[in-house]
Design an enzyme around this catalytic site. Structure first.
Site, PDB file in Angstrom:
ATOM      1  N   HIS A   1       0.843  -1.196   0.000  1.00  0.00           N
ATOM      2  CA  HIS A   1       0.000   0.000   0.000  1.00  0.00           C
ATOM      3  C   HIS A   1       0.875   1.243   0.000  1.00  0.00           C
ATOM      4  O   HIS A   1       2.097   1.179   0.170  1.00  0.00           O
ATOM      5  CB  HIS A   1      -0.952  -0.010   1.203  1.00  0.00           C
ATOM      6  CG  HIS A   1      -0.275  -0.115   2.538  1.00  0.00           C
ATOM      7  ND1 HIS A   1       0.268   0.967   3.197  1.00  0.00           N
ATOM      8  CD2 HIS A   1      -0.057  -1.199   3.336  1.00  0.00           C
ATOM      9  CE1 HIS A   1       0.782   0.565   4.342  1.00  0.00           C
ATOM     10  NE2 HIS A   1       0.604  -0.760   4.457  1.00  0.00           N
TER      11      HIS A   1
ATOM     12  N   CYS B   1       0.913  -2.758   6.473  1.00  0.00           N
ATOM     13  CA  CYS B   1       1.690  -3.961   6.167  1.00  0.00           C
ATOM     14  C   CYS B   1       3.014  -3.590   5.489  1.00  0.00           C
ATOM     15  O   CYS B   1       4.019  -3.414   6.155  1.00  0.00           O
ATOM     16  CB  CYS B   1       0.864  -4.897   5.283  1.00  0.00           C
ATOM     17  SG  CYS B   1       1.583  -6.549   5.095  1.00  0.00           S
TER      18      CYS B   1
END
Length: 444
Positions: free
Chosen positions: A407, A420
């Site tokens: 992301h 993450c």
């Protein structure tokens, strides 16, 4: 009948007379120059029956020992000398990528070791500077390489695996260590301290593995420099891409590798130059999305490369630069870096941040879904909408499955440690436009 016989006899006699005339009037063949000079020096008018007085062997063997089927092994063959003199080793032009200028205004800045981004495409490619030519040197004719067309980006360009020699050396290190341990166990001397030669065997062998890697990289860099100077940039990128994941490289060696790989990837893959595929001519009623689907890449990548602002309306007959995908990614958790590859070609690298929501696990994943906006749920389950500075996803979310994701970041110039695997905001748009659904991502 009598007249025919008489005519035949006359023709025969004339033939004999003409042959005798030719044999008496034709001068003899001249003697070889060396023999003729010997005759002149000796005062002889004709060849003798015995050539021994001239020191010449008549070639008749006196015993079977005169016959020999081998030639001296170390004696050079004079027939290998060309018209310009004996053969010598070829020294290529000593030029590296560090000699390149970064613009056409005679700037002397060298390539920087920064991560690649699509904004770098606006930087004009530098002009190489060749050293002065020695006028006294022998000219060497170099023919242009006509093979500039590359119909596919398949992995048909192969070089010896640089890691193979290193693995062989490491295996020999393990073998040495195991043999020493086995010998000690069999003699029952487990408590006897090892000698200095035994303790130094393993480090010295590891040093040899490092030397093998350094030598292989040095040869690859020299080869790639020659390929670049010959404007064979695709081959230069392929040559150096094999060494990107080579272990045991020092920081200086890695920098020497990356300072070449980054600009090569920019030129070969992301510039408008057709160095990978033949240009794609847009057909009637064909959109950029249709073309991207044909080549298995996101349409955003083709739009960035070709400067297309409207992906739906593309003028038929336009030649577009195309890249045959899909790309793949490799995430190095220890060094916090994401590297892109197009087949076996290095295609750029980006810094990443590692979060724990959830913590990424090593393995190979396949991209399941891509979104430019995604709601984030914190540990308490509170939803944080897209666009919020508290949403760690930023403007990109790529689902790898099993809860793992790539992301963006709410920060433009840096990754975040939340979520993450995070990529800085200005880089995340590039990654989003390069990786496709179905691309492979390896975390290690």
């Amino acid at each position: 009948m009598q007249t025919l016989k008489t005519s035949a006899i006359v023709v025969l006699m004339m033939t004999v007379l003409y042959s005798a005339y030719v044999s008496m009037t034709t001068p003899p063949d001249p003697l070889p120059q060396g023999v003729e000079s010997l005759l002149v020096e000796s005062g002889m008018d004709s060849l003798p029956d015995d050539f021994g007085s001239f020191g010449i062997d008549d070639g008749t063997p006196t015993a079977f020992d005169d016959f020999s089927m081998s030639a001296p092994a170390n004696e050079p063959d004079p027939s290998l000398d060309n018209a310009n003199g004996p053969l010598s080793s070829f020294n290529s032009v000593d030029q590296t990528f560090a000699d390149l200028e970064t613009n056409l205004d005679s700037s002397d800045d060298q390539f920087s070791n920064e991560s690649f981004q699509m904004s770098d495409l606006d930087t004009p490619r530098g002009v190489s500077r060749l050293p002065d030519v020695d006028e006294s040197a022998t000219a060497v004719t170099i023919s242009a390489d006509p093979g500039r067309d590359y119909p596919t980006t398949g992995a048909d360009f192969s070089l010896p695996d640089p890691n193979e020699a290193i693995r062989m050396t490491e295996n020999s290190v393990t073998s040495i260590s195991d043999s020493q341990t086995s010998a000690t166990d069999s003699l029952g001397y487990l408590d006897v301290p090892s000698t200095s030669s035994q303790t130094s065997a393993l480090p010295s062998a590891k040093s040899a593995a490092s030397d093998v890697a350094a030598a292989g990289l040095a040869n690859a860099i020299a080869t790639a420099d020659r390929q670049f100077n010959a404007d064979r940039r695709r081959e230069a990128l392929a040559t150096l891409s094999l060494f990107y994941e080579t272990p045991n490289l020092s920081s200086d060696q890695r920098e020497q590798l990356l300072v070449r790989l980054d600009p090569l990837a920019r030129d070969v893959i992301y510039s408008p130059e057709h160095l990978l595929e033949e240009p794609h001519r847009v057909g009637s009623n064909e959109t950029l999305m249709d073309i991207a689907q044909k080549y298995d890449v996101p349409w955003q990548l083709l739009a960035n490369i070709n400067g297309v602002s409207d992906p739906v309306t593309v003028l038929p007959g336009t030649d577009l630069k195309v890249v045959r995908g899909p790309f793949r990614a490799d995430v190095d958790l220890e060094n916090k870096e994401l590297t892109l590859f197009l087949g076996d070609l290095y295609a750029g690298r980006f810094p990443v941040g590692i979060g724990n929501d959830p913590a990424p696990r090593p393995g190979t994943y396949t991209i399941q879904e891509k979104k430019s906006a995604k709601t984030y749920y914190d540990m308490a389950g509170t939803p944080i909408p897209p666009g919020s500075p508290r949403n760690p996803y930023g403007s990109m979310w790529i689902d790898l499955g099993q809860g793992i994701s790539l992301h963006g970041s709410p920060k433009t110039d840096s990754a975040t440690n939340e979520g993450c695997i995070s990529i800085a905001g200005n880089y995340s748009r590039d990654v989003f436009g390069i990786l496709s659904e179905g691309s492979s991502v390896t975390i290690r």
